[in-house]
Design a protein around this motif. Structure first.
Motif, PDB file in Angstrom:
ATOM      1  N   ARG A  24      33.241  40.412  50.599  1.00  0.00           N
ATOM      2  CA  ARG A  24      33.829  39.702  48.786  1.00  0.00           C
ATOM      3  C   ARG A  24      34.492  38.373  49.803  1.00  0.00           C
ATOM      4  O   ARG A  24      34.553  37.371  50.797  1.00  0.00           O
ATOM      5  N   TRP A  39      36.914  30.985  37.068  1.00  0.00           N
ATOM      6  CA  TRP A  39      37.236  32.008  38.635  1.00  0.00           C
ATOM      7  C   TRP A  39      36.228  30.909  39.440  1.00  0.00           C
ATOM      8  O   TRP A  39      34.961  30.657  39.210  1.00  0.00           O
ATOM      9  N   ASP A 112      45.568  32.685  39.332  1.00  0.00           N
ATOM     10  CA  ASP A 112      45.392  33.902  39.578  1.00  0.00           C
ATOM     11  C   ASP A 112      44.565  34.192  41.262  1.00  0.00           C
ATOM     12  O   ASP A 112      43.736  32.915  41.077  1.00  0.00           O
ATOM     13  N   GLY A 114      41.689  36.546  43.913  1.00  0.00           N
ATOM     14  CA  GLY A 114      41.515  37.512  43.993  1.00  0.00           C
ATOM     15  C   GLY A 114      40.456  37.468  44.881  1.00  0.00           C
ATOM     16  O   GLY A 114      39.689  36.753  45.609  1.00  0.00           O
ATOM     17  N   TRP A 115      39.800  39.102  45.757  1.00  0.00           N
ATOM     18  CA  TRP A 115      38.636  38.729  46.339  1.00  0.00           C
ATOM     19  C   TRP A 115      37.697  39.895  45.489  1.00  0.00           C
ATOM     20  O   TRP A 115      37.757  40.799  45.044  1.00  0.00           O
TER      21      TRP A 115
END
Length: 142
Positions: A24, A39, A112, A114-115
């Motif tokens: 990830r 992202w 935000d 995340g992986w």
């Protein structure tokens, strides 16, 4: 008003693909242009007299709270982002050498985090991240 990189002339930036052992990568959602709401891998501008690898490490540490060790060159990405009227050239690096827990340390820039597996990226993803993920898939495995 002084000339602004990326707007008045091509900007020089850097990015870092932070890759965990499970495959990830770390992504953040951008608040500001270019590509607000997209992202993106950690990264930012290269300062005058700063090597791009050092800038990649610095930006990733500032944005994530991680401690970054060795980095290696992954690719160069040039983006002309018509919607934001911006032009950037970024040297993108890769690391698996990091410690700590990623957080959002710059909420004015990143909303935000995340992986994500490179095959299961959130949308929309930035052009820089798309280039990095394509190169990541092509790199020889150790």
């Amino acid at each position: 008003m002084p000339a602004q990189p990326g707007i008045d002339f091509p900007g020089f930036g850097t990015g870092l693909v932070v890759l965990r052992d499970d495959g990830r990568i770390l992504l953040y959602r951008r608040v500001k242009a270019p590509e607000a709401g997209h992202w993106n891998i950690p990264g930012g501008k290269v300062d005058h007299m700063e090597r791009s690898a050092d800038a990649a490490r610095r930006e990733a540490e500032e944005e994530s709270g991680l401690t970054i060790g060795a980095v290696s060159l992954l690719c160069v990405s040039e983006q002309v982002i018509e919607s934001d009227r911006q032009h950037w050239i970024s040297v993108i690096y890769l690391t698996q050498d990091f410690s700590g827990e990623a957080t959002i340390t710059e909420p004015d820039k990143l909303s935000d985090m995340g992986w994500f597996l490179p095959t299961e990226l959130p949308e929309p993803v930035s052009a820089f991240t798309r280039d990095a993920v394509q190169k990541l898939a092509l790199r020889p495995r150790a």
